[in-house]
Design a protein around this motif. Sequence first.
Motif, PDB file in Angstrom:
ATOM      1  N   MET A 200      12.146 -12.001   5.871  1.00 47.54           N
ATOM      2  CA  MET A 200      12.659 -10.704   5.458  1.00 47.54           C
ATOM      3  C   MET A 200      12.401 -10.446   3.975  1.00 47.54           C
ATOM      4  O   MET A 200      12.168  -9.313   3.561  1.00 47.54           O
ATOM      5  CB  MET A 200      14.148 -10.602   5.773  1.00 47.54           C
ATOM      6  N   LEU A 201      12.423 -11.511   3.162  1.00 46.72           N
ATOM      7  CA  LEU A 201      12.081 -11.360   1.748  1.00 46.72           C
ATOM      8  C   LEU A 201      10.633 -10.920   1.595  1.00 46.72           C
ATOM      9  O   LEU A 201      10.315 -10.033   0.790  1.00 46.72           O
ATOM     10  CB  LEU A 201      12.311 -12.675   1.006  1.00 46.72           C
ATOM     11  N   ASN A 202       9.731 -11.520   2.368  1.00 49.29           N
ATOM     12  CA  ASN A 202       8.324 -11.136   2.293  1.00 49.29           C
ATOM     13  C   ASN A 202       8.105  -9.715   2.798  1.00 49.29           C
ATOM     14  O   ASN A 202       7.238  -8.994   2.300  1.00 49.29           O
ATOM     15  CB  ASN A 202       7.467 -12.122   3.090  1.00 49.29           C
ATOM     16  N   GLN A 203       8.889  -9.302   3.786  1.00 50.17           N
ATOM     17  CA  GLN A 203       8.802  -7.927   4.267  1.00 50.17           C
ATOM     18  C   GLN A 203       9.214  -6.955   3.164  1.00 50.17           C
ATOM     19  O   GLN A 203       8.558  -5.935   2.941  1.00 50.17           O
ATOM     20  CB  GLN A 203       9.703  -7.746   5.492  1.00 50.17           C
ATOM     21  N   GLU A 204      10.301  -7.285   2.460  1.00 50.27           N
ATOM     22  CA  GLU A 204      10.757  -6.447   1.350  1.00 50.27           C
ATOM     23  C   GLU A 204       9.704  -6.399   0.245  1.00 50.27           C
ATOM     24  O   GLU A 204       9.389  -5.328  -0.292  1.00 50.27           O
ATOM     25  CB  GLU A 204      12.071  -6.996   0.790  1.00 50.27           C
ATOM     26  N   THR A 205       9.140  -7.566  -0.098  1.00 43.61           N
ATOM     27  CA  THR A 205       8.114  -7.632  -1.141  1.00 43.61           C
ATOM     28  C   THR A 205       6.902  -6.794  -0.768  1.00 43.61           C
ATOM     29  O   THR A 205       6.320  -6.095  -1.607  1.00 43.61           O
ATOM     30  CB  THR A 205       7.689  -9.091  -1.378  1.00 43.61           C
ATOM     31  N   ALA A 206       6.516  -6.853   0.505  1.00 41.12           N
ATOM     32  CA  ALA A 206       5.371  -6.075   0.972  1.00 41.12           C
ATOM     33  C   ALA A 206       5.620  -4.578   0.800  1.00 41.12           C
ATOM     34  O   ALA A 206       4.735  -3.835   0.362  1.00 41.12           O
ATOM     35  CB  ALA A 206       5.078  -6.403   2.434  1.00 41.12           C
ATOM     36  N   CYS A 207       6.820  -4.128   1.142  1.00 44.45           N
ATOM     37  CA  CYS A 207       7.146  -2.705   0.996  1.00 44.45           C
ATOM     38  C   CYS A 207       7.092  -2.278  -0.465  1.00 44.45           C
ATOM     39  O   CYS A 207       6.537  -1.222  -0.799  1.00 44.45           O
ATOM     40  CB  CYS A 207       8.526  -2.420   1.578  1.00 44.45           C
ATOM     41  N   ARG A 208       7.672  -3.088  -1.340  1.00 45.91           N
ATOM     42  CA  ARG A 208       7.664  -2.751  -2.765  1.00 45.91           C
ATOM     43  C   ARG A 208       6.233  -2.645  -3.289  1.00 45.91           C
ATOM     44  O   ARG A 208       5.894  -1.725  -4.043  1.00 45.91           O
ATOM     45  CB  ARG A 208       8.432  -3.803  -3.561  1.00 45.91           C
ATOM     46  N   LYS A 209       5.384  -3.599  -2.905  1.00 42.62           N
ATOM     47  CA  LYS A 209       3.994  -3.571  -3.362  1.00 42.62           C
ATOM     48  C   LYS A 209       3.279  -2.330  -2.864  1.00 42.62           C
ATOM     49  O   LYS A 209       2.551  -1.662  -3.608  1.00 42.62           O
ATOM     50  CB  LYS A 209       3.263  -4.831  -2.873  1.00 42.62           C
ATOM     51  N   PHE A 210       3.474  -2.034  -1.584  1.00 40.68           N
ATOM     52  CA  PHE A 210       2.804  -0.875  -1.007  1.00 40.68           C
ATOM     53  C   PHE A 210       3.226   0.409  -1.713  1.00 40.68           C
ATOM     54  O   PHE A 210       2.391   1.251  -2.054  1.00 40.68           O
ATOM     55  CB  PHE A 210       3.106  -0.785   0.483  1.00 40.68           C
TER      56      PHE A 210
ATOM     57  N   MET B  91       2.247 -10.954   4.619  1.00 41.65           N
ATOM     58  CA  MET B  91       2.608  -9.533   4.515  1.00 41.65           C
ATOM     59  C   MET B  91       2.377  -8.960   3.118  1.00 41.65           C
ATOM     60  O   MET B  91       1.818  -7.865   2.985  1.00 41.65           O
ATOM     61  CB  MET B  91       4.048  -9.315   4.970  1.00 41.65           C
ATOM     62  N   PRO B  92       2.791  -9.634   2.033  1.00 40.32           N
ATOM     63  CA  PRO B  92       2.486  -9.088   0.703  1.00 40.32           C
ATOM     64  C   PRO B  92       0.987  -8.985   0.433  1.00 40.32           C
ATOM     65  O   PRO B  92       0.538  -8.038  -0.228  1.00 40.32           O
ATOM     66  CB  PRO B  92       3.160 -10.091  -0.246  1.00 40.32           C
ATOM     67  N   LEU B  93       0.192  -9.952   0.933  1.00 44.75           N
ATOM     68  CA  LEU B  93      -1.262  -9.860   0.780  1.00 44.75           C
ATOM     69  C   LEU B  93      -1.788  -8.632   1.510  1.00 44.75           C
ATOM     70  O   LEU B  93      -2.646  -7.902   1.012  1.00 44.75           O
ATOM     71  CB  LEU B  93      -1.932 -11.121   1.330  1.00 44.75           C
ATOM     72  N   PHE B  94      -1.277  -8.415   2.697  1.00 47.41           N
ATOM     73  CA  PHE B  94      -1.653  -7.256   3.494  1.00 47.41           C
ATOM     74  C   PHE B  94      -1.309  -5.961   2.767  1.00 47.41           C
ATOM     75  O   PHE B  94      -2.083  -4.998   2.758  1.00 47.41           O
ATOM     76  CB  PHE B  94      -0.935  -7.342   4.837  1.00 47.41           C
ATOM     77  N   ALA B  95      -0.135  -5.926   2.122  1.00 48.46           N
ATOM     78  CA  ALA B  95       0.313  -4.721   1.424  1.00 48.46           C
ATOM     79  C   ALA B  95      -0.623  -4.347   0.286  1.00 48.46           C
ATOM     80  O   ALA B  95      -0.771  -3.163  -0.051  1.00 48.46           O
ATOM     81  CB  ALA B  95       1.733  -4.921   0.893  1.00 48.46           C
ATOM     82  N   ASN B  96      -1.283  -5.352  -0.311  1.00 50.19           N
ATOM     83  CA  ASN B  96      -2.211  -5.068  -1.405  1.00 50.19           C
ATOM     84  C   ASN B  96      -3.366  -4.177  -0.974  1.00 50.19           C
ATOM     85  O   ASN B  96      -3.940  -3.456  -1.790  1.00 50.19           O
ATOM     86  CB  ASN B  96      -2.778  -6.379  -1.965  1.00 50.19           C
ATOM     87  N   ARG B  97      -3.728  -4.243   0.306  1.00 54.85           N
ATOM     88  CA  ARG B  97      -4.870  -3.473   0.785  1.00 54.85           C
ATOM     89  C   ARG B  97      -4.497  -2.438   1.843  1.00 54.85           C
ATOM     90  O   ARG B  97      -5.377  -1.805   2.429  1.00 54.85           O
ATOM     91  CB  ARG B  97      -5.920  -4.431   1.375  1.00 54.85           C
ATOM     92  N   LEU B  98      -3.208  -2.274   2.097  1.00 50.39           N
ATOM     93  CA  LEU B  98      -2.775  -1.335   3.127  1.00 50.39           C
ATOM     94  C   LEU B  98      -3.211   0.090   2.820  1.00 50.39           C
ATOM     95  O   LEU B  98      -3.587   0.851   3.717  1.00 50.39           O
ATOM     96  CB  LEU B  98      -1.256  -1.402   3.288  1.00 50.39           C
ATOM     97  N   ASN B  99      -3.186   0.464   1.555  1.00 50.02           N
ATOM     98  CA  ASN B  99      -3.620   1.814   1.193  1.00 50.02           C
ATOM     99  C   ASN B  99      -5.061   2.073   1.613  1.00 50.02           C
ATOM    100  O   ASN B  99      -5.413   3.186   2.008  1.00 50.02           O
ATOM    101  CB  ASN B  99      -3.469   2.031  -0.314  1.00 50.02           C
ATOM    102  N   ASP B 100      -5.908   1.042   1.515  1.00 55.89           N
ATOM    103  CA  ASP B 100      -7.307   1.211   1.906  1.00 55.89           C
ATOM    104  C   ASP B 100      -7.434   1.544   3.390  1.00 55.89           C
ATOM    105  O   ASP B 100      -8.282   2.346   3.788  1.00 55.89           O
ATOM    106  CB  ASP B 100      -8.105  -0.057   1.587  1.00 55.89           C
ATOM    107  N   ILE B 101      -6.593   0.914   4.222  1.00 56.30           N
ATOM    108  CA  ILE B 101      -6.637   1.220   5.652  1.00 56.30           C
ATOM    109  C   ILE B 101      -6.202   2.658   5.898  1.00 56.30           C
ATOM    110  O   ILE B 101      -6.851   3.413   6.633  1.00 56.30           O
ATOM    111  CB  ILE B 101      -5.733   0.259   6.442  1.00 56.30           C
ATOM    112  N   LEU B 102      -5.104   3.058   5.277  1.00 61.17           N
ATOM    113  CA  LEU B 102      -4.568   4.395   5.510  1.00 61.17           C
ATOM    114  C   LEU B 102      -5.509   5.486   5.004  1.00 61.17           C
ATOM    115  O   LEU B 102      -5.548   6.589   5.555  1.00 61.17           O
ATOM    116  CB  LEU B 102      -3.202   4.531   4.841  1.00 61.17           C
ATOM    117  N   LEU B 103      -6.271   5.164   3.966  1.00 57.77           N
ATOM    118  CA  LEU B 103      -7.210   6.138   3.405  1.00 57.77           C
ATOM    119  C   LEU B 103      -8.578   6.092   4.088  1.00 57.77           C
ATOM    120  O   LEU B 103      -9.395   6.992   3.901  1.00 57.77           O
ATOM    121  CB  LEU B 103      -7.387   5.895   1.901  1.00 57.77           C
ATOM    122  N   GLY B 104      -8.846   5.038   4.871  1.00 59.36           N
ATOM    123  CA  GLY B 104     -10.133   4.904   5.545  1.00 59.36           C
ATOM    124  C   GLY B 104     -11.163   4.150   4.747  1.00 59.36           C
ATOM    125  O   GLY B 104     -12.366   4.273   5.000  1.00 59.36           O
ATOM    126  N   ASN B 105     -10.728   3.331   3.791  1.00 62.81           N
ATOM    127  CA  ASN B 105     -11.648   2.600   2.919  1.00 62.81           C
ATOM    128  C   ASN B 105     -11.619   1.115   3.280  1.00 62.81           C
ATOM    129  O   ASN B 105     -10.881   0.332   2.694  1.00 62.81           O
ATOM    130  CB  ASN B 105     -11.243   2.804   1.458  1.00 62.81           C
TER     131      ASN B 105
END
Length: 336
Positions: free
Chosen positions: A115-125, A274-288
């Motif tokens: 749950m801590l990693n989930q929270e960290t992922a959200c903050r990063k995103f 999850m935090p690693l994933f959050a670093n690049r989540l914007n790229d998925i949502l934008l199509g990059n």
Amino acid sequence: MIIIACNKKDIAPVPIIIPVTTSSEYISHTSNELKFKVGFIILDSRTNFDLTQIELVRYLYIGSYTNQSGAYNTFVLDSLNKMNTSYLGSYSVAIMLDESEIDESQFNGLGNKYMLNQETACRKFFKLSPVGSNFILSAYGMGNEFIPNEPITIYGDDFTNNADKYDQTLANLRKYSNYKGNAPFLSALDSMLEFINNKAINSNKQIIAFTHNEDVVSNKDWDSLITKAINYNVVVNIVMTYQSNGDFYNYTQIAQKTGGFIFYVSNNQDGTNMPLFANRLNDILLGNYSFFESSWTQTASKPVFVSNYSSGAYIELFVDNLDKLYTYMPFYISIP
């Protein structure tokens, strides 16, 4: 399992590699042979990353295994193609956090860290969300004091780009003692689809739903929600753990049919990826991102293909002298 393995001798090391499943498709089958496709995204620190240029046949494979009927199964990669992607534009994304009970026996005693990693992922995103895009936070569950509006509480009336807005809310949601009750995923998703359809600022409308439990309480139908998401032009993406495997097939269907992805949390259940994933989540949502389509032939030593077949994939990466990194990549093949 699908394995991607690379080391310092073969190619330049990849600092971060995140695989995300986007599609799985049946092609044909006989009594002992199955042909299918799996589409996936690979994210690393280089947006132009192209696995097809590094002799991928050497790095991508599905491991052989013996199933319960005693048939020995082998896999051959028939083809791999890098597909074109297009820029999707600024997004309006709704985050749905699963605040239902955590079974520590299934999380190897690491539920709190998860749950801590989930929270960290959200903050990063939130902090990496680009200008023009926006987001809103929500949580679903039953019996949690920070979810007053069951089955889902949406924190705010409108989408925002203020990364600090949800700091205290995320801290409250992470209080481990509050995780209790069932996971009304379908009821929560139904409410969120209505909200995002009415409130989204951008036409690129996305939902990212975290789940660590099977939904056994909602009175909603998966097919009707898939239809609603398609009609509302909302992409539904799933971030899942092993504990939510009871709805595995349905997760693959809602993600695939709405144009979304499935991301599987690390197999030791602490959510480190999850935090690693959050670093690049914007790229998925934008199509990059780099998108690949792989075709496979599975052969069994005796006839076995008489019903639905589900499987998954592990990505294995060697980075310099670091330990191997594993990420599970789920997919489902339905045999007609």
